[in-house]
Motif scaffolding. Structure first.
Motif, PDB file in Angstrom:
ATOM      1  N   ARG A  75       0.823  -1.222   0.000  1.00  0.00           N
ATOM      2  CA  ARG A  75       0.000   0.000   0.000  1.00  0.00           C
ATOM      3  C   ARG A  75       0.852   1.266   0.000  1.00  0.00           C
ATOM      4  NH1 ARG A  75      -4.795   2.218  -0.277  1.00  0.00           N
ATOM      5  NH2 ARG A  75      -5.310   3.954   1.074  1.00  0.00           N
ATOM      6  N   LYS A  76       1.982   1.224   0.699  1.00  0.00           N
ATOM      7  CA  LYS A  76       2.847   2.413   0.762  1.00  0.00           C
ATOM      8  C   LYS A  76       3.286   2.818  -0.650  1.00  0.00           C
ATOM      9  CE  LYS A  76       7.100   4.200   2.678  1.00  0.00           C
ATOM     10  NZ  LYS A  76       8.394   3.879   3.246  1.00  0.00           N
ATOM     11  N   ARG A  77       3.707   1.857  -1.458  1.00  0.00           N
ATOM     12  CA  ARG A  77       4.127   2.161  -2.834  1.00  0.00           C
ATOM     13  C   ARG A  77       2.931   2.645  -3.668  1.00  0.00           C
ATOM     14  NH1 ARG A  77       8.360   3.509  -4.727  1.00  0.00           N
ATOM     15  NH2 ARG A  77       8.497   2.163  -6.511  1.00  0.00           N
ATOM     16  N   ALA A  78       1.785   2.026  -3.465  1.00  0.00           N
ATOM     17  CA  ALA A  78       0.588   2.454  -4.188  1.00  0.00           C
ATOM     18  C   ALA A  78       0.241   3.902  -3.837  1.00  0.00           C
ATOM     19  CB  ALA A  78      -0.582   1.526  -3.882  1.00  0.00           C
ATOM     20  N   MET A  79       0.398   4.268  -2.569  1.00  0.00           N
ATOM     21  CA  MET A  79       0.089   5.639  -2.146  1.00  0.00           C
ATOM     22  C   MET A  79       1.110   6.633  -2.689  1.00  0.00           C
ATOM     23  SD  MET A  79      -2.809   5.607  -0.716  1.00  0.00           S
ATOM     24  CE  MET A  79      -3.085   4.509  -2.107  1.00  0.00           C
ATOM     25  N   GLU A  80       2.309   6.182  -2.951  1.00  0.00           N
ATOM     26  CA  GLU A  80       3.283   7.059  -3.608  1.00  0.00           C
ATOM     27  C   GLU A  80       2.782   7.431  -5.000  1.00  0.00           C
ATOM     28  OE1 GLU A  80       7.131   5.155  -3.506  1.00  0.00           O
ATOM     29  OE2 GLU A  80       7.102   5.037  -1.311  1.00  0.00           O
ATOM     30  N   LEU A  81       2.248   6.445  -5.735  1.00  0.00           N
ATOM     31  CA  LEU A  81       1.687   6.736  -7.056  1.00  0.00           C
ATOM     32  C   LEU A  81       0.440   7.606  -6.932  1.00  0.00           C
ATOM     33  CD1 LEU A  81       1.590   6.461 -10.122  1.00  0.00           C
ATOM     34  CD2 LEU A  81       0.305   4.324  -9.809  1.00  0.00           C
ATOM     35  N   TRP A  82      -0.443   7.282  -6.003  1.00  0.00           N
ATOM     36  CA  TRP A  82      -1.654   8.087  -5.785  1.00  0.00           C
ATOM     37  C   TRP A  82      -1.274   9.551  -5.556  1.00  0.00           C
ATOM     38  CZ3 TRP A  82      -6.939   7.819  -5.834  1.00  0.00           C
ATOM     39  CH2 TRP A  82      -7.634   8.806  -5.118  1.00  0.00           C
ATOM     40  N   ASN A  83      -0.340   9.774  -4.650  1.00  0.00           N
ATOM     41  CA  ASN A  83       0.076  11.141  -4.319  1.00  0.00           C
ATOM     42  C   ASN A  83       0.726  11.829  -5.516  1.00  0.00           C
ATOM     43  OD1 ASN A  83      -0.896  10.945  -1.687  1.00  0.00           O
ATOM     44  ND2 ASN A  83       1.031  10.137  -0.929  1.00  0.00           N
ATOM     45  N   ALA A 101      -9.358   1.415  -0.823  1.00  0.00           N
ATOM     46  CA  ALA A 101      -9.008   0.961   0.530  1.00  0.00           C
ATOM     47  C   ALA A 101      -8.803   2.111   1.509  1.00  0.00           C
ATOM     48  CB  ALA A 101      -7.753   0.087   0.484  1.00  0.00           C
ATOM     49  N   PHE A 102      -8.971   3.348   1.063  1.00  0.00           N
ATOM     50  CA  PHE A 102      -8.771   4.475   1.985  1.00  0.00           C
ATOM     51  C   PHE A 102      -9.753   4.377   3.144  1.00  0.00           C
ATOM     52  CE2 PHE A 102      -9.785   8.756   3.491  1.00  0.00           C
ATOM     53  CZ  PHE A 102      -8.520   9.150   3.899  1.00  0.00           C
ATOM     54  N   ASP A 103      -9.243   4.612   4.334  1.00  0.00           N
ATOM     55  CA  ASP A 103     -10.053   4.523   5.548  1.00  0.00           C
ATOM     56  C   ASP A 103      -9.861   5.806   6.351  1.00  0.00           C
ATOM     57  OD1 ASP A 103     -11.431   3.854   7.831  1.00  0.00           O
ATOM     58  OD2 ASP A 103     -10.379   1.961   8.160  1.00  0.00           O
ATOM     59  N   ALA A 104     -10.884   6.631   6.405  1.00  0.00           N
ATOM     60  CA  ALA A 104     -10.809   7.897   7.129  1.00  0.00           C
ATOM     61  C   ALA A 104     -10.878   7.698   8.638  1.00  0.00           C
ATOM     62  CB  ALA A 104     -11.936   8.828   6.676  1.00  0.00           C
ATOM     63  N   ASP A 105     -11.358   6.541   9.095  1.00  0.00           N
ATOM     64  CA  ASP A 105     -11.521   6.282  10.529  1.00  0.00           C
ATOM     65  C   ASP A 105     -11.013   4.877  10.867  1.00  0.00           C
ATOM     66  OD1 ASP A 105     -12.235   6.220  13.189  1.00  0.00           O
ATOM     67  OD2 ASP A 105     -14.381   6.141  12.817  1.00  0.00           O
ATOM     68  N   LYS A 106      -9.704   4.749  10.965  1.00  0.00           N
ATOM     69  CA  LYS A 106      -9.102   3.440  11.245  1.00  0.00           C
ATOM     70  C   LYS A 106      -9.423   2.949  12.657  1.00  0.00           C
ATOM     71  CE  LYS A 106      -5.345   3.829   7.984  1.00  0.00           C
ATOM     72  NZ  LYS A 106      -4.928   5.078   7.507  1.00  0.00           N
ATOM     73  N   ALA A 107      -9.757   3.860  13.545  1.00  0.00           N
ATOM     74  CA  ALA A 107     -10.023   3.500  14.941  1.00  0.00           C
ATOM     75  C   ALA A 107     -11.235   2.583  15.081  1.00  0.00           C
ATOM     76  CB  ALA A 107     -10.225   4.764  15.786  1.00  0.00           C
ATOM     77  N   ASP A 108     -12.180   2.630  14.129  1.00  0.00           N
ATOM     78  CA  ASP A 108     -13.370   1.786  14.250  1.00  0.00           C
ATOM     79  C   ASP A 108     -13.126   0.343  13.790  1.00  0.00           C
ATOM     80  OD1 ASP A 108     -13.379   1.852  11.467  1.00  0.00           O
ATOM     81  OD2 ASP A 108     -15.236   2.977  11.314  1.00  0.00           O
ATOM     82  N   LYS A 109     -11.941   0.087  13.273  1.00  0.00           N
ATOM     83  CA  LYS A 109     -11.506  -1.258  12.852  1.00  0.00           C
ATOM     84  C   LYS A 109     -12.389  -1.878  11.764  1.00  0.00           C
ATOM     85  CE  LYS A 109      -9.079  -2.084  16.989  1.00  0.00           C
ATOM     86  NZ  LYS A 109      -8.202  -2.303  17.756  1.00  0.00           N
ATOM     87  N   GLU A 110     -13.076  -1.053  11.001  1.00  0.00           N
ATOM     88  CA  GLU A 110     -13.852  -1.510   9.850  1.00  0.00           C
ATOM     89  C   GLU A 110     -13.214  -0.922   8.598  1.00  0.00           C
ATOM     90  OE1 GLU A 110     -18.027  -0.721  10.125  1.00  0.00           O
ATOM     91  OE2 GLU A 110     -18.068  -1.227  12.258  1.00  0.00           O
TER      92      GLU A 110
END
Length: 171
Positions: A75-83, A101-110
């Motif tokens: 995902r880190k490499r994919a986000m480099e391309l996204w950015n 796969a972007f998750d604005a609220d990782k704390a909810d674990k969903e």
């Protein structure tokens, strides 16, 4: 501030399949970022429950030959391309992109509902919308990125290579 006009599927079904500029983009992106080409041209309707098969209004941008799906393990490499694509959205003539796969609220674990860029909302981050349960791009948590190039860029591998070289120093 409004951005560029979004072409969508208005250029219709490609008679030649994947366009050469998009093919070049996929080649460069997969080589540089370790992504996998999950698909470019396919004559189909949008993935939308409202879509009426065969209705040109619901033609997928994949059918225009200007869209690609690039899968990833890292995902880190994919986000480099996204950015990179967002930072250079105007230069690349990027019209739409999805990060499922972007998750604005990782704390909810969903799994998150993803986010999407559209050029008509503005360039770069200004054009990004974070999706929720009621308003999403589908494919919640999907491990691929979707990109759509404007017709002129999708048709011109030389232009794609020149932009890539300007940004990366190679093509």
């Amino acid at each position: 501030m409004p951005g560029r006009k979004y072409t969508g599927n208005s250029d219709g079904l490609s008679r030649t399949g994947v366009r050469l500029g998009l093919k070049k983009f996929v080649q460069l992106a997969t080589a540089e970022y370790g992504l996998t080409n999950l698909g470019t041209f396919v004559n189909r309707s949008m993935n939308n429950p409202k879509a009426k098969k065969g209705d040109p209004k619901w033609l997928s941008v994949h059918a225009t030959g200007r869209a690609c799906d690039l899968g990833y393990k890292d995902r880190k490499r994919a986000m480099e391309l996204w950015n990179l694509m967002l930072e250079n959205s105007k230069l690349f003539q990027l019209e739409e992109a999805h990060d499922y796969a972007f998750d604005a609220d990782k704390a909810d674990k969903e799994a998150g509902w993803g986010r999407g860029y559209r050029c008509s909302r503005g360039e770069g981050e200004a054009g990004v919308k974070v999706y929720n349960e009621d308003d999403n791009a589908g494919s919640q948590g999907g491990r691929w990125l979707h990109f759509e190039l404007a017709p002129a860029m999708a048709d011109d591998p030389g232009k794609v290579a020149a932009v890539w070289k300007k940004i990366h120093g190679q093509a």
